[in-house]
Design an enzyme around this catalytic site. Structure first.
Site, PDB file in Angstrom:
ATOM      1  N   CYS A 156      13.748  10.636   6.427  1.00 36.12           N
ATOM      2  CA  CYS A 156      13.725  10.210   7.835  1.00 36.12           C
ATOM      3  C   CYS A 156      15.086  10.393   8.485  1.00 36.12           C
ATOM      4  CB  CYS A 156      13.202   8.781   7.973  1.00 36.12           C
ATOM      5  SG  CYS A 156      14.023   7.638   6.887  1.00 36.12           S
ATOM      6  N   LYS A 159       0.849  -1.194   0.000  1.00 29.38           N
ATOM      7  CA  LYS A 159       0.000   0.000   0.000  1.00 29.38           C
ATOM      8  C   LYS A 159       0.882   1.240   0.000  1.00 29.38           C
ATOM      9  CE  LYS A 159      -1.775   2.846   2.793  1.00 29.38           C
ATOM     10  NZ  LYS A 159      -1.708   4.090   1.986  1.00 29.38           N
ATOM     11  N   GLU A 171      10.030  15.524  15.201  1.00 28.20           N
ATOM     12  CA  GLU A 171      10.407  15.398  13.791  1.00 28.20           C
ATOM     13  C   GLU A 171       9.538  16.345  12.959  1.00 28.20           C
ATOM     14  OE1 GLU A 171       9.442  11.712  11.674  1.00 28.20           O
ATOM     15  OE2 GLU A 171      11.390  11.846  10.697  1.00 28.20           O
ATOM     16  N   GLU A 181      10.369   0.908  10.270  1.00 25.12           N
ATOM     17  CA  GLU A 181      11.391   1.930  10.040  1.00 25.12           C
ATOM     18  C   GLU A 181      10.694   3.264  10.212  1.00 25.12           C
ATOM     19  OE1 GLU A 181      13.187   4.780   8.654  1.00 25.12           O
ATOM     20  OE2 GLU A 181      13.185   3.911   6.643  1.00 25.12           O
TER      21      GLU A 181
HETATM   22  P1  ADP Z   1       2.220  10.983   7.205  1.00 21.22           P
HETATM   23  O1  ADP Z   1       1.456  11.350   8.433  1.00 21.22           O
HETATM   24  O2  ADP Z   1       3.299  11.933   6.927  1.00 21.22           O
HETATM   25  O3  ADP Z   1       1.379  10.709   5.985  1.00 21.22           O
HETATM   26  P2  ADP Z   1       2.405   8.223   7.959  1.00 21.22           P
HETATM   27  O4  ADP Z   1       3.457   7.534   8.731  1.00 21.22           O
HETATM   28  O5  ADP Z   1       1.086   8.370   8.615  1.00 21.22           O
HETATM   29  O6  ADP Z   1       2.989   9.615   7.533  1.00 21.22           O
HETATM   30  O7  ADP Z   1       2.210   7.502   6.552  1.00 21.22           O
HETATM   31  C1  ADP Z   1       3.026   6.467   6.073  1.00 21.22           C
HETATM   32  C2  ADP Z   1       2.162   5.390   5.482  1.00 21.22           C
HETATM   33  O8  ADP Z   1       1.339   4.855   6.516  1.00 21.22           O
HETATM   34  C3  ADP Z   1       1.206   5.846   4.387  1.00 21.22           C
HETATM   35  O9  ADP Z   1       1.122   4.831   3.397  1.00 21.22           O
HETATM   36  C4  ADP Z   1      -0.112   5.975   5.122  1.00 21.22           C
HETATM   37  O10 ADP Z   1      -1.229   5.810   4.278  1.00 21.22           O
HETATM   38  C5  ADP Z   1      -0.009   4.823   6.101  1.00 21.22           C
HETATM   39  N1  ADP Z   1      -0.873   4.954   7.285  1.00 21.22           N
HETATM   40  C6  ADP Z   1      -1.277   6.075   7.906  1.00 21.22           C
HETATM   41  N2  ADP Z   1      -2.064   5.783   8.969  1.00 21.22           N
HETATM   42  C7  ADP Z   1      -2.160   4.432   9.019  1.00 21.22           C
HETATM   43  C8  ADP Z   1      -2.812   3.509   9.896  1.00 21.22           C
HETATM   44  N3  ADP Z   1      -3.545   3.920  10.925  1.00 21.22           N
HETATM   45  N4  ADP Z   1      -2.667   2.190   9.653  1.00 21.22           N
HETATM   46  C9  ADP Z   1      -1.918   1.752   8.621  1.00 21.22           C
HETATM   47  N5  ADP Z   1      -1.292   2.579   7.754  1.00 21.22           N
HETATM   48  C10 ADP Z   1      -1.384   3.899   7.947  1.00 21.22           C
END
Ligand code: ADP
Length: 501
Positions: free
Chosen positions: A307, A198, A404, A273
């Site tokens: 990161c 995803k 961050e 990570e």
């Molecule tokens: P940002 O907040 O900068 O978008 P995230 O760490 O939330 O950074 O996003 C990294 C990835 O995690 C993206 O693919 C996002 O869609 C996914 N993501 C965000 N929230 C969730 C969640 N609750 N469960 C699983 N995946 C998530």
């Protein structure tokens, strides 16, 4: 839909953007069952580039079922190592032969300079597939002599097989979309796993184009599946799916914790990570110009959306003013523009949300008493641009120092002795990376073991190689990507004991 790019792009890129985007599930390209879509925005001008399916639980479970079937039914997991190697090499070649198109897609979707997308993201992606192709034929178990004092007359042949971990759920961020897809997919394919990927909702396009190349390479159906959608819906559905055997996540620490909880509920193995707030330590013996360029690159590369970004600079008091004065000059001189402009050094941030988040941090720094010697806010315009910003008069009680930011914002502090530098560098919930700038070998060697970091660079920063393990300590996560280490993350040991008496 209007991309409104002012710079020429390949016909192939234009054609890819123009066609409907679907998810790769099993052998099919699918819409979301709901028919819902998400707009994909060009961060250089705020225009909608295209739309992607907005996957929900049902779509994700369909993808997991396809990956499960492809794993359980074979023949993929039993494919000869040379076959896994061959397909990965073919995929690497396909990435290379479509490099310019992939780079343009990445630049339009993420905002990064197209030269960076081509020279780094796409090149490293091809090399990642090629490097992992090499591992496919080098996964080895071991033969172990068992003792078993309770069976004195036994004669056993015991060995350990390395087997694929199974179905991998991979959730990736938006800062290096194609490369992060490769970091997950390549070791999975080298080891005989199957995958549901995803990509981030902000930057799904290069993953979908990669999906086409995976199909073209000739992978059996269901070995790689790609679902697009929001994190809280599609991502969460994937993380909590009992159908996956491993979750591989790269993203924020906050989201990593949610994913970790979901994985634990099913005892799904995981590698996380996560975020960073990496220290850059400048010792007093440096050449000021060289060190300043290094400090500037450490934070401003990829608009600071890295990161490992060197976002906290601790500079010896003797050279602090000179180094920071020069870093500020560099920050002011960087050419800001659309990623497709070949002259651009700093592109837009990925989204309006990210721009506002970064600017909110800068404002919080001002409110807490920090001062900007370069930059200090957003640039007006339809795109999501933020000025490269250097903040001084900062301290460890400030949010800009502790949290961050994931943007082009450096906080700098002077130090007088090395123990203070170490104490400040380690005073962070994160432990992803750090860099040391000096030519004093003795000081450098003494410093390296004292830093809480998964990677330490000396006179360089944020340099990654497919052969070196990458990952963090503390709240930067656990598990390692790349190198020999990642093969352990995508395989499981099976112990075999054979009674040969
Ligand atoms: P940002 O907040 O900068 O978008 P995230 O760490 O939330 O950074 O996003 C990294 C990835 O995690 C993206 O693919 C996002 O869609 C996914 N993501 C965000 N929230 C969730 C969640 N609750 N469960 C699983 N995946 C998530």
């Amino acid at each position: 839909m209007e991309t409104q790019e002012d710079f020429p792009i390949l016909e192939a890129t234009r054609a890819f953007l123009a066609k409907p985007k679907r998810m790769l599930i099993g052998a099919e390209w699918s819409d979301a069952a709901s028919g819902d879509t998400i707009d994909v925005v060009n961060p250089a001008n705020g225009c909608v580039l295209t739309r992607i399916p907005d996957a929900a639980e049902h779509d994700v479970q369909r993808a997991v079922a396809a990956a499960r079937h492809a794993f359980d039914a074979g023949p993929w997991r039993y494919a000869k190592p040379t076959e896994r190697e061959r397909l990965l090499l073919r995929l690497a070649d396909l990435v290379e032969s479509n490099a310019q198109e992939l780079a343009e897609i990445e630049s339009l979707d993420n905002g990064k300079p197209v030269m960076v997308a081509l020279g780094l993201d796409v090149t490293m992606t091809a090399q990642c597939f090629r490097y992992m192709a090499g591992w496919a034929t080098k996964i080895e178990g071991s033969v172990i002599d068992a003792s078993m004092p309770y069976m004195p007359n036994s004669e056993m042949f015991s060995y350990v097989r390395k087997e694929p971990a199974g179905v991998v759920g991979a959730i990736i961020p938006w800062n290096f979309p194609l490369l992060m897809a490769a970091w997950k997919i390549a070791p999975a394919l080298a080891t005989g796993c199957t995958v549901v990927l995803k990509p981030a909702e902000d930057t799904p396009l290069s993953a979908l184009r990669l999906g086409e190349l995976i199909v073209e390479a000739g992978y059996p159906q269901g070995v790689v599946n790609i679902v697009t959608g929001y994190g809280h819906r599609a991502g969460a559905a994937l993380a909590r799916s009992p159908g996956i055997d491993k979750i591989a996540f790269t993203g924020s620490t906050q989201t990593g914790k949610l994913i970790g909880h979901a994985a634990l509920d099913n005892i799904t193995r995981m590698s996380l990570e996560l975020g960073g707030k990496s220290a850059v330590i400048v010792l007093p013996d440096v050449d000021v110009d060289k060190a300043a360029l290094g400090v500037a690159n450490a934070i401003f590369f990829n608009q600071g959306q890295v990161c490992t970004a060197g976002s906290r600079a601790y500079i010896h008091a003797k050279v602090f003013d000179d180094v920071i004065g020069r870093v500020a000059q560099i920050a002011r001189s960087l050419k800001i523009g659309a990623g497709l402009d070949p002259a651009t050094q700093i592109g837009p941030l990925v989204s309006a949300k990210q721009r506002d988040r970064v600017c909110g941090y800068i404002e919080s720094g001002f409110a807490e008493g920090a001062r900007a010697v370069a930059g200090g806010g957003a640039i007006n315009g339809p795109g999501f641009f933020v000025e490269p910003t250097v903040m001084v008069e900062t301290n460890h009680s400030m949010r800009v120092v502790r949290e961050e930011i994931f943007g082009p914002v450096l906080v700098a502090m002077p130090f007088d002795d090395i123990d203070t530098a170490v104490q400040l560098a380690n005073d962070s919930p994160y432990g992803l990376s750090a860099s040391i700038w000096s030519n004093d070998l003795s000081a450098i060697h003494k410093l390296i073991p004292r830093l809480d970091a998964g990677t330490v660079w000396v006179n360089c920063h944020s340099l990654l190689d497919n052969a070196l393990p990458f990952g963090g300590v503390k709240q930067s996560g656990f598990g390692r990507e790349l190198g020999r280490a990642v093969i352990d993350q995508y395989t499981e040991c099976k112990a075999v004991m054979m009674n040969v008496a």
